[in-house]
Scaffold this motif. Sequence first.
Motif, PDB file in Angstrom:
ATOM      1  N   ARG A   1      -9.442   6.308  -1.683  1.00 16.41           N
ATOM      2  CA  ARG A   1     -10.881   6.497  -1.854  1.00 16.41           C
ATOM      3  C   ARG A   1     -11.652   5.789  -0.762  1.00 16.41           C
ATOM      4  NH1 ARG A   1     -11.341   5.084  -8.090  1.00 16.41           N
ATOM      5  NH2 ARG A   1      -9.880   6.672  -8.732  1.00 16.41           N
TER       6      ARG A   1
ATOM      7  N   ARG B   1      -8.106   2.970  -6.230  1.00 14.02           N
ATOM      8  CA  ARG B   1      -8.774   3.182  -4.944  1.00 14.02           C
ATOM      9  C   ARG B   1      -7.753   3.334  -3.832  1.00 14.02           C
ATOM     10  NH1 ARG B   1     -13.365  -1.506  -5.598  1.00 14.02           N
ATOM     11  NH2 ARG B   1     -14.863  -0.247  -6.748  1.00 14.02           N
ATOM     12  N   VAL B   2      -6.742   2.506  -3.850  1.00 14.65           N
ATOM     13  CA  VAL B   2      -5.725   2.582  -2.803  1.00 14.65           C
ATOM     14  C   VAL B   2      -4.859   3.820  -3.001  1.00 14.65           C
ATOM     15  CG1 VAL B   2      -3.682   1.456  -1.879  1.00 14.65           C
ATOM     16  CG2 VAL B   2      -5.709   0.117  -2.396  1.00 14.65           C
TER      17      VAL B   2
ATOM     18  N   ARG C   1       1.024   4.205  -2.896  1.00 14.91           N
ATOM     19  CA  ARG C   1       0.770   5.624  -2.628  1.00 14.91           C
ATOM     20  C   ARG C   1       1.990   6.470  -2.956  1.00 14.91           C
ATOM     21  NH1 ARG C   1      -1.968   3.784   2.299  1.00 14.91           N
ATOM     22  NH2 ARG C   1      -4.039   3.210   1.553  1.00 14.91           N
TER      23      ARG C   1
ATOM     24  N   ALA D   1       0.834  -1.205   0.000  1.00 16.72           N
ATOM     25  CA  ALA D   1       0.000   0.000   0.000  1.00 16.72           C
ATOM     26  C   ALA D   1       0.869   1.255   0.000  1.00 16.72           C
ATOM     27  CB  ALA D   1      -0.924  -0.007   1.213  1.00 16.72           C
TER      28      ALA D   1
ATOM     29  N   ALA E   1      -9.119  -1.276  -8.652  1.00 17.37           N
ATOM     30  CA  ALA E   1      -8.614  -1.616  -7.322  1.00 17.37           C
ATOM     31  C   ALA E   1      -7.392  -0.779  -6.931  1.00 17.37           C
ATOM     32  CB  ALA E   1      -8.281  -3.104  -7.262  1.00 17.37           C
ATOM     33  N   ALA E   2      -6.452  -0.626  -7.834  1.00 16.61           N
ATOM     34  CA  ALA E   2      -5.218   0.083  -7.485  1.00 16.61           C
ATOM     35  C   ALA E   2      -5.469   1.577  -7.299  1.00 16.61           C
ATOM     36  CB  ALA E   2      -4.171  -0.143  -8.562  1.00 16.61           C
TER      37      ALA E   2
END
Lengths: 335, 498
Positions: free
Chosen positions: B366, B361-362, B331, B327, B358-359
């Motif tokens: 979100r 969102r991280v 980011r 994660a 999916a990616a």
Amino acid sequence: MTEVVIDQRAADRPQPGKRASLVVRLTRIYRTEIAIAMAIVVLLVGISFWSPYVLTWGNLANIAQAAAPLILMSLGVFLVIATSGIDLSVGSTFSLTGMVAGLCFSAALPWPVVCLISLGVGLAVGAINGGLVTVVGLAPFVVTLITYAIGASLSFVITNGHSIAIADPNFWTLNGGEMIPGITNFVLFCALAVIALECVLRKLVVGRWVFAIGSNDKAARLLGIPVHGVRFGVYVASGVAASFASLLSLSYISNSESTAGANLMLQAIAACVIGGASLFGGTGSAIGAMLGAIMITVIQNGVNLIGINSFWQGTVTGAVILVAVLIDRATKVRS
Amino acid sequence: MSAPRETQAGTNATAFVLEAKQIEKSFGATHVLRGANLRIRRGEIHALLGGNGAGKSTLIRIISGSHRLDAGSISIDGRLDPNPNAIAVVFQELALLPHLSVAENIYLPHRKCAFARLGEAACYAEARAALALVDEELAERTLDWPVAQLDLHERQFVEIARALSSGARVLLLDEPTANLTFSETERLFGILRRLAQQGISTLLVSHRMGEIRALADVCTVLRDGRSVLDRVALSDISDEAIVEAMGQKSSAVSPPAPRGAPAASARMQIVLRSPGVSLSVASGEVLGLAGAPAGPSGVIETLIGASRPAAWQITIDGIDVRFPSPAEAIRAGVGYVSGDRAEKGILATLPILDNIVAAARVADRRILASSREATAAQTALDMLSIKASSIDALPQTVSGGTQQKLLLARWLAPAPKILVLEEPTRGVDIGTKREIYAMIRDAAAAGCVVVWWSTEFTELIAVCDRVVAFDLSGQASGVLDRDELDEVSLSRATGMAA
Ligand SMILES: Nc1ncnc2c1ncn2[C@@H]1O[C@H](COP(=O)(O)OP(=O)(O)OP(=O)(O)O)[C@@H](O)[C@H]1O
Ligand SMILES: [Mg+2]
């Protein structure tokens, strides 16, 4: 050799770029749930041939009352199952919560305080489950088998096996009161829980994470999803849901017994499976789990009304699970 | 070995060990196979070619009986009621029982009577004989090992042995080489050639023309579910003609040349250090990693925050960074496409929509799964021209190569600063490979650092600015600049044959 290729592709292939309308999408997503809802109606109508009483308001209210604790519990268990885990401890948590609440009432604590303390039981069991599964890395089946055994035994230990009658004159309002006039609390709680959970699972990223972890936990981790955190959360949620279910049931029955939750764990898992959840994780819905719980309760009610020896209840439930799973599989293969 | 050279001549039905005629198959509204033909002779190595989604895997599943056909006929040795054991699919993995021994895996599947005594010694002898046909050394060494201890290519050999001991005469291999290194592929091909001489036919699916030319005699080309080329001798047809028959631009055969220096906005400077090696990569560069998995995976796991303790040290613009989890890496702007699509890539029970966003969102932290995501996902599908019925469909309804594109589609929106790729062209067709190479260069031109591990030397040579080679023990053995890059130098530095 080289044939002439007639290009029909454009006509036949589903057009990319277009998304089906919301209604079509919802019927597709909730195909299983719609099927179960219809099956419940069919079941009720079927029972009414033997016992017309089944379709009276009074009996339907009985079914709802009996289903409420199981629904809440199934929602928690469903969350765990969706992450490809399992929670065998919910029945014990249910019993233990009831006994702890009984003791607190004996100490004449006001009922809201009792509720908070009792919910702590589920919180604690859930945290132990979640911690052992995530931090220590034990298999969910093993972990919750342990807490199941300990919880079941503790609920005898703390009152030495005696049942406790609840004397508090106001505690019944938790279940039977009307916070919103016209809607009995237990209906309100169930409706809120189902709707809220369904929205979380569909509309919040954390809900999608629950399914992603159940679908493929290695991929989920590499996608940056906090796998441990979410896993821990679902066990805690499951424990708290079981405790709340126990309080609701206690509020109705006003008598706390050490064996209160003995059958509930299997019923909750069965409800999830009937509702379309796969024990491998990654599928199912909160609405499905609710409908599964209602179906199990309808069967129990029907067996009673028709006058079949209640020893047969489990057999009938088992048969219904089998039929539900087969129907679910058939609809999935065809699509 | 006789190299068959006929096209449609010799239609005497019994001449073919396997004959599939006019096969039709639909999944719901998707018409996948539209009269596909496939005819295989005894002892022949037959290539089944076609773009992603052409229907190759579907045809193989129908022939092996795991899908039912809608129309058409399949005959084996000219008979329509074939012996089910005569045809065997060799799966890439997963089809073996990992906790049982190699010998048990070979002899258990075709025991007819569940309660007959096993006759341990006889069974072992039988399993050993079957495995020795495939690879004598493996038979000596591993017969009583649990299958879980074998390498991927060795498991494939066990599967072949199992098929042979059940009496298979046609082996169906769906992209068997996708996860193999070059030398493992060579070993597999050696086995298949030897079996061909003994009359065992092979059907091979692959997207690598070089491999196909090296091994196969004849090809059948599928396009949108039709056999557009039906039994054409490979010696009679050029690569360009085959690619054209597949419906792709023939210019797609060779990858693009690397472009010049990156945009002026190139700012970032990454230094990767491990004992003995120090690598510096700037924005706009494509850094290739070559060699056996042990070496590149160390760099990759460090970069994507997957391993603790990290094997390498990362410095970005002079600052030491450490990613404690994937994660954090995401980011910080690291994108990652896993080489193991099924195990570590696709979320199989979630719709394509969730798989793509999916990616993002991280990366964006979100909270809401908003309806704007649907638009974003649809855009990604369109940009990569991904063939899917809808973003609400499950990934298993698209072909293998298309699933690979889904993994790349994840990173279009987050626009990572460092893009880490593991075999991103695994299982994609020739035209799509070309698109992916262009995407890699585009990402670099936009200021991204691309770190790319591939076992295909040709694509590294064509696309990379520099390549780090790792030897078989996982040690970095050299850094090759553009002008030093060729197959000979790469194979010398990696210790792998080219
Ligand atoms: N279960 C399914 N439901 C719906 N469509 C499907 C299903 N399985 C395959 N398809 C469709 O059938 C087509 C052919 O798929 P198939 O897997 O046979 O392609 P392929 O030739 O093997 O491609 P690749 O080279 O990418 O592996 C694809 O367009 C795919 O979307
Ligand atoms: Mg395929």
